[in-house]
Design a protein around this motif. Structure first.
Motif: not given
Length: 209
Positions: A146, A148, A184
């Motif tokens: 949520e 990212g 990421y």
């Protein structure tokens, strides 16, 4: 995810997610999880320690069975199939032991992730409390998505408990359960394109009306 970009993740963000995940269900409200966040200089130091351990061929013993010793039937088949699918997605042949070993080592570099958490649990806790750990970890992972981020829960760290305990300063009454890579997603990582096959509901779902 098994491939991350090197972009740093704010430690404050990880701490916020870790605190929010602590609303996960817990039988008797025991909240048996203990979480260590590792980023920055500490992360670089741990990666260097593990690279040296792997280069030296240092082995340690897990303090619990990651998989049942008598794993059989559909369970054993699924484990074999996902391994084949993962290496296949990366173009690694079954007989290419060198490539497989290189890929296995990437576990201990957190697949390039710049941050991680480790989850430990008091040794007095039993199976019900270990299920609480799973609920905490999944809550964290969903919150991370949520926000990212991408994650990879890693029980592989359980095979190096002495190293991790020494690095974290874990008290002797606690046992290492797992680590988790956080960062990421690298969209170019072949392994990230794998989507595991799940058993049809007919195999495990029953409804009584």
């Amino acid at each position: 995810m098994r491939g991350f970009r090197p972009d740093p993740v704010a430690p404050e963000l990880i701490e916020r997610l870790a605190r929010a995940a602590a609303r996960a269900p817990s039988g008797g409200n025991l909240q048996p999880w203990h979480i260590d966040i590792v980023t920055g200089v500490a992360m670089a130091r741990l990666k260097a320690i593990m690279a040296a351990k792997l280069d030296a061929g240092t082995l340690e013993a897990a303090q619990y069975d990651i998989y049942p010793r008598a794993l059989a039937g559909a369970y054993k088949d699924r484990r074999f199939q996902v391994g084949m699918a993962l290496y296949g997605a990366m173009g690694i042949e079954r007989g290419d032991t060198d490539a497989r070993q290189r890929e296995f080592r990437r576990n201990f570099d957190f697949f390039g992730a710049p941050a991680a958490i480790f989850c430990t649990v008091d040794r007095m806790m039993g199976s019900p409390q270990w299920s609480d750990l799973g609920m905490y970890l999944q809550s964290f992972m969903l919150l991370a998505v949520e926000a990212g981020l991408a994650t990879c829960a890693q029980e592989c760290w359980a095979i190096y408990p002495d190293t991790v305990d020494a690095f974290l300063g874990t008290p002797p009454e606690r046992m290492l359960f797992c680590g988790m890579a956080i960062g990421y997603e690298d969209p170019d990582a072949a392994a990230n394109r794998l989507r595991t096959i799940r058993a049809d509901g007919a195999e495990w779902l029953r409804r009584m009306d």
